[in-house]
Scaffold this motif. Structure first.
Motif, mmCIF file in Angstrom:
data_model
loop_
_atom_site.group_PDB
_atom_site.id
_atom_site.type_symbol
_atom_site.label_atom_id
_atom_site.label_comp_id
_atom_site.label_asym_id
_atom_site.label_seq_id
_atom_site.Cartn_x
_atom_site.Cartn_y
_atom_site.Cartn_z
ATOM 1 N N PRO A 1 0.841 -1.195 0.000
ATOM 2 C CA PRO A 1 0.000 0.000 0.000
ATOM 3 C C PRO A 1 0.880 1.251 0.000
ATOM 4 C CG PRO A 1 -0.678 -1.544 1.728
ATOM 5 C CD PRO A 1 0.656 -2.011 1.226
ATOM 6 N N ILE B 1 0.592 5.046 0.973
ATOM 7 C CA ILE B 1 -0.308 5.911 1.708
ATOM 8 C C ILE B 1 0.387 7.231 2.017
ATOM 9 C CG2 ILE B 1 -1.520 3.921 2.686
ATOM 10 C CD1 ILE B 1 -0.034 4.473 5.331
ATOM 11 N N LYS C 1 1.569 15.075 4.855
ATOM 12 C CA LYS C 1 0.965 14.045 3.991
ATOM 13 C C LYS C 1 1.971 13.470 2.982
ATOM 14 C CE LYS C 1 -3.690 15.994 4.398
ATOM 15 N NZ LYS C 1 -3.342 17.095 5.345
ATOM 16 N N PRO D 1 4.243 10.577 1.225
ATOM 17 C CA PRO D 1 3.949 9.167 0.923
ATOM 18 C C PRO D 1 4.936 8.197 1.565
ATOM 19 C CG PRO D 1 4.998 10.208 -0.957
ATOM 20 C CD PRO D 1 4.775 11.297 0.045
ATOM 21 N N LYS E 1 -9.029 11.397 4.879
ATOM 22 C CA LYS E 1 -8.692 10.393 5.873
ATOM 23 C C LYS E 1 -9.333 9.056 5.506
ATOM 24 C CE LYS E 1 -7.901 13.330 9.907
ATOM 25 N NZ LYS E 1 -8.306 13.631 11.308
ATOM 26 N N LYS E 2 -8.557 7.988 5.624
ATOM 27 C CA LYS E 2 -9.033 6.641 5.360
ATOM 28 C C LYS E 2 -8.588 5.727 6.497
ATOM 29 C CE LYS E 2 -8.877 6.946 0.267
ATOM 30 N NZ LYS E 2 -10.258 6.546 -0.053
ATOM 31 N N ASP E 3 -9.159 4.547 6.554
ATOM 32 C CA ASP E 3 -8.717 3.591 7.572
ATOM 33 C C ASP E 3 -8.865 2.168 7.053
ATOM 34 O OD1 ASP E 3 -11.437 2.780 7.908
ATOM 35 O OD2 ASP E 3 -11.733 4.337 9.404
ATOM 36 N N TYR F 1 -4.824 6.651 7.749
ATOM 37 C CA TYR F 1 -3.901 7.325 6.842
ATOM 38 C C TYR F 1 -4.675 8.290 5.949
ATOM 39 C CZ TYR F 1 -5.747 3.928 3.462
ATOM 40 O OH TYR F 1 -6.573 3.185 2.650
ATOM 41 N N GLY G 1 -5.475 9.190 1.929
ATOM 42 C CA GLY G 1 -5.442 8.632 0.586
ATOM 43 C C GLY G 1 -6.281 9.470 -0.348
ATOM 44 N N HIS H 1 -1.237 4.807 -6.789
ATOM 45 C CA HIS H 1 -1.619 4.858 -5.369
ATOM 46 C C HIS H 1 -2.954 4.149 -5.139
ATOM 47 C CE1 HIS H 1 -3.341 6.406 -1.667
ATOM 48 N NE2 HIS H 1 -4.243 7.071 -2.360
ATOM 49 N N LEU I 1 -3.744 0.331 -2.887
ATOM 50 C CA LEU I 1 -4.561 0.131 -1.693
ATOM 51 C C LEU I 1 -5.145 -1.273 -1.642
ATOM 52 C CD1 LEU I 1 -6.335 3.600 -1.364
ATOM 53 C CD2 LEU I 1 -4.178 2.803 -0.356
ATOM 54 N N TRP J 1 -3.444 -3.843 0.859
ATOM 55 C CA TRP J 1 -3.723 -3.973 2.292
ATOM 56 C C TRP J 1 -4.065 -5.420 2.632
ATOM 57 C CZ3 TRP J 1 -2.150 -1.102 5.983
ATOM 58 C CH2 TRP J 1 -2.068 0.288 5.857
#
Length: 261
Positions: free
Chosen positions: A65, A67, A73, A75, A184-186, A204, A206, A235, A239, A242
């Motif tokens: 991933p 992120i 922010k 990478p 924001k992502k999780d 993180y 994204g 990118h 993801l 993950w």
């Protein structure tokens, strides 16, 4: 690289992976170099992510991933879920050869340090790297005339290229922020004790798929021209990795658990 002798100050600040960094010096480090070691990636075993440059997104997205973290922010490539555990380096200090080795890792033990007043950066080396030796080196840093060996010159060139790519990456992130593309992502996993409330294992920043899909055609064309489009798509693809991180985390936990009687 610098020529002043023993008065060199130590660099301050923390750089991931690096422990004892000094400016590379043709007098002070005249007999230094590197040797082959049995566990070449031991230095990476406790790092669960490393900084990334946008130029490598297309190569890295099939393995990790990608992120964005922190206030700036910036990478990173995710190589594990927990501090102290890299899922791509085994107990023997060997890297999983089926996966991409990040540029940040390939640069080690060298690194650049910025100088004031727009002076050229200084090339530095981590003297505590397992494979750096102070004498009888298989690959010395300098030859008998005090000039960088081919090995060192290639390292210097790589450090310089990485520094340029890092600046390009900073500009890329600034454009993503200006477009308000990062959100924001999780990552959540199921909780056997409470099935209705999954556990968050990673948070993180994204790219927002909705905002990305809503970009006008002229902006997409601009991103295609400057290379941002390829980085964003890489990118988004990354993801999906993950699932690999979660699977390897689970496998590592099972392997570490005591055998059942």
């Amino acid at each position: 690289m610098v020529d002043a002798a023993a008065t060199e100050p130590r660099l301050t600040g923390t750089v991931p992976l690096y422990k004892n960094v000094e400016p590379l010096n043709r007098q002070k480090h005249a007999t230094y170099g590197v040797n082959t070691v049995s566990q070449p990636f031991n230095f990476l075993k406790e790092w669960h992510f490393v900084p990334a440059i946008s130029a490598e997104f297309a190569f890295a997205c099939g393995s990790y991933p990608i992120i964005f973290l922190g206030d700036k922010k910036m990478p990173v490539l995710v190589m594990g879920l927990r501090q102290g555990s890299n899922l791509f380096v085994n107990e023997e200090g060997q890297f999983d050869t089926e996966h991409y080795i990040p540029a940040y890792v390939r640069r080690y033990p060298f690194v650049s340090a910025a100088n004031p007043n727009d002076q050229p950066s200084t090339v530095c080396v981590d003297l505590d790297a397992d494979f750096v030796v102070s004498e009888n080196a298989e690959r010395p840093f300098f030859d008998a005339n005090g000039e960088p060996t081919d090995y060192t010159q290639q390292a210097i060139d790589f450090v310089s290229a990485f520094e340029n790519d890092a600046r390009t990456t900073e500009a890329f992130v600034e454009r993503m922020i200006a477009l308000d593309l990062l959100e924001k992502k999780d990552v959540k996993v199921s909780n056997p004790q409470d099935p209705e409330n999954p556990v968050t294992v990673a948070e993180y920043f994204g790219v927002s798929s909705e905002k990305f899909d809503a970009l006008p055609a002229d902006k997409l064309k601009e991103m295609q021209t400057n290379g941002d489009l390829g980085a964003v798509v890489s990118h988004i693809i990354s993801l999906q990795r993950w699932e690999r991180i979660l699977r390897r985390t689970s496998s590592a936990a099972n392997a570490a658990a005591p055998a059942q009687a």
